[in-house]
Design a protein around this motif. Sequence first.
Motif, mmCIF file in Angstrom:
data_model
loop_
_atom_site.group_PDB
_atom_site.id
_atom_site.type_symbol
_atom_site.label_atom_id
_atom_site.label_comp_id
_atom_site.label_asym_id
_atom_site.label_seq_id
_atom_site.Cartn_x
_atom_site.Cartn_y
_atom_site.Cartn_z
ATOM 1 N N THR A 165 0.759 -1.094 0.054
ATOM 2 C CA THR A 165 -0.051 -0.018 -0.226
ATOM 3 C C THR A 165 0.948 1.540 0.015
ATOM 4 O O THR A 165 0.412 2.340 0.335
ATOM 5 N N PHE A 166 2.108 1.002 -0.211
ATOM 6 C CA PHE A 166 3.210 2.071 -0.411
ATOM 7 C C PHE A 166 3.424 2.746 0.912
ATOM 8 O O PHE A 166 3.724 4.082 0.992
ATOM 9 N N ASN A 167 3.223 2.219 2.086
ATOM 10 C CA ASN A 167 3.381 2.785 3.338
ATOM 11 C C ASN A 167 4.047 1.724 4.207
ATOM 12 O O ASN A 167 2.837 0.531 4.469
ATOM 13 N N GLU A 168 4.809 1.495 4.726
ATOM 14 C CA GLU A 168 5.690 0.389 5.441
ATOM 15 C C GLU A 168 4.553 0.055 6.752
ATOM 16 O O GLU A 168 4.260 -1.128 7.128
ATOM 17 N N ALA A 169 4.303 1.132 7.340
ATOM 18 C CA ALA A 169 3.483 0.860 8.731
ATOM 19 C C ALA A 169 2.065 0.454 8.515
ATOM 20 O O ALA A 169 1.597 -0.627 8.981
ATOM 21 N N ARG A 170 1.646 0.901 7.266
ATOM 22 C CA ARG A 170 0.183 0.531 6.854
ATOM 23 C C ARG A 170 0.362 -1.067 6.429
ATOM 24 O O ARG A 170 -0.704 -1.870 6.513
#
Length: 195
Positions: free
Chosen positions: A81-86
């Motif tokens: 989703t182009f966000n590591e935490a997400r």
Amino acid sequence: MTARFLAATALVASFATATYADMARYELDPTHTVVYFTIDHLGYAKTLGIFTNIEGSFAYDLDTQALEDVAVKIQAASVNTFNEARDGHVRNADFLDVSNYPEITFVATGGTPASETTGTVTGDLTILGQTHPVTLDITLNKVADYPFGHQKEVLGLSMTTTIQRSAFGMMYAVENGLVGDEVTINIETEAIKDE
């Protein structure tokens, strides 16, 4: 062209009867196959995610439009989703629970052409170990020999469907509306004839 469209919808549909000896094998090209989705976030905008590890194959007869052995599999942990935490959150038990359910699968049950280049395909989608029917809207983009490289016949398709994630037991943030229940899924794929 109608015969070509029926051939393409046979990727995920069952038509006619043919002996296995007459069937050609097709493999989804992993470098030209993508599954991506959008889902509402707090009502502000939709979040985009893609799966990067997809494989599939089927046996197909061009003359009879018969299809056998359809198998499409997505590695759930390949979600991006182009966000590591997400990404970490989407992979945990709130959403895809990839440790317990590493694969998402789709198996076709039927298809209906609407025109020379459009139609629908129905099938069973399995997420989180739960299987539910879905209908895909399909557009046939092209059927032709590849112009370079392997130069084999390629079927090119665009597909879309919408699911309710709660139907698969994915209840996180549905009730309070923080994350949408409806998920729009898009598939772009090229399938290469194995000669």
